[in-house]
Motif scaffolding. Structure first.
Motif, short mmCIF file in Angstrom:
data_model
loop_
_atom_site.label_atom_id
_atom_site.label_comp_id
_atom_site.label_asym_id
_atom_site.label_seq_id
_atom_site.Cartn_x
_atom_site.Cartn_y
_atom_site.Cartn_z
N TYR A 16 0.85 -1.18 0.00
CA TYR A 16 0.00 0.00 0.00
C TYR A 16 0.89 1.24 0.00
CZ TYR A 16 0.77 1.28 4.91
OH TYR A 16 1.34 1.67 6.10
N ALA A 17 0.37 2.32 -0.49
CA ALA A 17 1.09 3.59 -0.51
C ALA A 17 0.10 4.72 -0.28
CB ALA A 17 1.80 3.78 -1.84
N MET A 18 0.55 5.74 0.44
CA MET A 18 -0.27 6.92 0.69
C MET A 18 0.56 8.17 0.38
SD MET A 18 -2.55 7.96 4.02
CE MET A 18 -1.25 8.69 4.98
N PRO A 19 0.59 8.60 -0.90
CA PRO A 19 1.34 9.80 -1.25
C PRO A 19 0.60 11.07 -0.87
CG PRO A 19 0.49 8.72 -3.22
CD PRO A 19 0.09 7.88 -2.06
N ILE A 20 1.34 12.00 -0.29
CA ILE A 20 0.82 13.34 0.06
C ILE A 20 1.64 14.32 -0.76
CG2 ILE A 20 0.46 15.00 1.93
CD1 ILE A 20 0.59 12.50 3.83
N THR A 21 0.99 15.05 -1.66
CA THR A 21 1.72 15.86 -2.62
C THR A 21 1.15 17.26 -2.80
OG1 THR A 21 0.37 14.94 -4.42
CG2 THR A 21 2.46 13.84 -3.97
N LEU A 22 2.01 18.16 -3.25
CA LEU A 22 1.62 19.48 -3.72
C LEU A 22 1.81 19.51 -5.22
CD1 LEU A 22 3.36 21.76 -1.06
CD2 LEU A 22 0.92 21.30 -1.27
N GLY A 23 0.90 20.16 -5.96
CA GLY A 23 1.00 20.13 -7.41
C GLY A 23 0.53 21.40 -8.07
N TYR A 24 0.81 21.46 -9.36
CA TYR A 24 0.40 22.59 -10.21
C TYR A 24 -0.04 22.05 -11.56
CZ TYR A 24 0.76 26.41 -13.53
OH TYR A 24 0.49 27.31 -14.53
N ASN A 25 -1.17 22.55 -12.07
CA ASN A 25 -1.65 22.22 -13.42
C ASN A 25 -1.88 23.50 -14.19
OD1 ASN A 25 -1.82 19.40 -12.98
ND2 ASN A 25 -3.83 19.63 -12.06
N VAL A 26 -1.52 23.48 -15.46
CA VAL A 26 -1.88 24.57 -16.36
C VAL A 26 -2.94 24.01 -17.30
CG1 VAL A 26 0.03 24.07 -17.96
CG2 VAL A 26 -1.06 26.32 -17.98
N HIS A 27 -4.04 24.75 -17.44
CA HIS A 27 -5.16 24.33 -18.29
C HIS A 27 -5.14 25.15 -19.57
CE1 HIS A 27 -7.52 21.89 -15.34
NE2 HIS A 27 -6.70 22.52 -14.53
N PHE A 63 -7.56 21.09 -21.86
CA PHE A 63 -6.52 20.09 -21.66
C PHE A 63 -5.61 20.60 -20.56
CE2 PHE A 63 -7.82 19.36 -26.06
CZ PHE A 63 -8.04 17.99 -26.02
N PHE A 64 -5.13 19.70 -19.70
CA PHE A 64 -4.26 20.15 -18.63
C PHE A 64 -2.95 19.36 -18.64
CE2 PHE A 64 -6.93 16.90 -16.72
CZ PHE A 64 -6.04 16.12 -15.99
N LEU A 65 -1.89 20.03 -18.22
CA LEU A 65 -0.57 19.44 -18.03
C LEU A 65 -0.11 19.87 -16.65
CD1 LEU A 65 1.00 20.48 -21.44
CD2 LEU A 65 0.23 18.19 -20.81
N GLY A 66 0.58 18.96 -15.94
CA GLY A 66 1.02 19.35 -14.61
C GLY A 66 1.91 18.34 -13.96
N GLY A 67 2.25 18.65 -12.74
CA GLY A 67 3.10 17.77 -11.96
C GLY A 67 2.81 17.93 -10.48
N ARG A 68 3.32 16.99 -9.72
CA ARG A 68 3.15 17.01 -8.27
C ARG A 68 4.38 16.38 -7.64
NH1 ARG A 68 -1.81 15.46 -7.06
NH2 ARG A 68 -2.57 15.33 -9.18
N GLY A 85 5.16 13.02 -9.66
CA GLY A 85 4.39 12.56 -10.82
C GLY A 85 4.22 13.69 -11.81
N VAL A 86 4.19 13.34 -13.10
CA VAL A 86 3.93 14.31 -14.17
C VAL A 86 2.92 13.70 -15.13
CG1 VAL A 86 6.15 15.50 -14.04
CG2 VAL A 86 5.93 13.48 -15.47
N GLY A 87 2.07 14.54 -15.71
CA GLY A 87 1.08 14.00 -16.62
C GLY A 87 0.16 15.06 -17.17
N GLY A 88 -0.99 14.60 -17.67
CA GLY A 88 -1.95 15.51 -18.26
C GLY A 88 -3.27 14.81 -18.51
N GLY A 89 -4.18 15.53 -19.16
CA GLY A 89 -5.48 14.95 -19.44
C GLY A 89 -6.46 15.98 -19.96
N ILE A 90 -7.73 15.66 -19.84
CA ILE A 90 -8.79 16.54 -20.32
C ILE A 90 -9.80 16.77 -19.19
CG2 ILE A 90 -10.13 14.60 -21.24
CD1 ILE A 90 -11.05 16.50 -23.50
N GLN A 91 -10.28 18.01 -19.09
CA GLN A 91 -11.28 18.37 -18.07
C GLN A 91 -12.48 18.99 -18.77
OE1 GLN A 91 -10.07 20.05 -14.25
NE2 GLN A 91 -11.45 21.77 -14.62
N LEU A 130 -10.36 13.22 -17.00
CA LEU A 130 -9.69 11.97 -17.28
C LEU A 130 -8.22 12.30 -17.47
CD1 LEU A 130 -9.82 8.91 -18.01
CD2 LEU A 130 -10.13 9.64 -20.40
N GLY A 131 -7.34 11.56 -16.76
CA GLY A 131 -5.93 11.91 -16.83
C GLY A 131 -5.00 10.72 -16.84
#
Length: 195
Positions: free
Chosen positions: A95-106, A115-120, A147-153, A164-165
């Protein structure tokens, strides 16, 4: 009387400035969200995991082609894996419990779709329980994660969105006395709202 009414209609009323409680183009609003997660392990001894992530964000309400989002997230993922080494069968439960701060640009396609791109980045608390004919061994897998990624909102209404990301994440741990980094490809489906 008719003369006074005509004069009143001839002068339109214009608000001199933004009124309290009204959104401006630069307002940030708090947003609560929850994502369902499916994380595919990309390394040996890193099982596929299921989980959920709670998000608290500050989201730019600006009606612009580029919008910003800052978020604090807490997730919980769990999974297991069976494998054989030197003719011995093992089962890892993790099991894992990540606690993160992040930023997304839409990047807005319209007022409703972006569409968004971001990281945490943050810290992951976790544990692996290894079972075999030799017994059970528990090992903590706490470590730095990102983590880094993106998706659609998609905005479903003025107060609700769905998204969905995809995210590639990695956790750096000291597992069984051997330093390692364990990667995951995470697919997320989420919903969020603001009040």
């Amino acid at each position: 009387m008719a003369c006074l009414a005509g004069v009143a209609n001839a002068a339109p009323y214009v608000l001199p400035e933004n009124q309290p409680g009204a959104y401006t183009g630069y307002d940030w609003t708090p947003v609560w969200g929850i994502d369902a997660l499916y994380a595919i392990g990309s390394e040996k001894h890193m099982p596929d995991m299921w989980g959920a992530r709670l998000n608290f964000s500050l989201y730019s309400m600006q009606r612009a082609s580029v919008r910003h989002q800052f978020c604090l997230s807490v997730a919980y993922e769990a999974g297991n894996e069976k494998y054989t080494e030197d003719y011995v069968h093992y089962k890892d439960e993790m099991y894992a419990m990540p606690i993160t701060l992040g930023y997304n640009v839409h990047l807005a396609v319209s007022d409703e779709v972006s569409f968004f791109l971001g990281g945490r980045a943050g810290y992951s608390i976790g544990q692996v329980k290894e079972k075999s004919v030799f017994g059970t061994e528990k090992v903590d897998t706490d470590g730095f994660t990102f983590g880094v990624g993106g998706g659609i909102q998609i905005q479903c209404s003025d107060a609700v969105y769905v998204r969905l990301g995809y995210e590639f994440g990695r956790t750096y741990v000291d597992k069984k006395g051997v330093k390692g980094n364990y990667g995951q490809h995470t697919i997320s489906l989420g919903v969020g709202c603001w009040f």
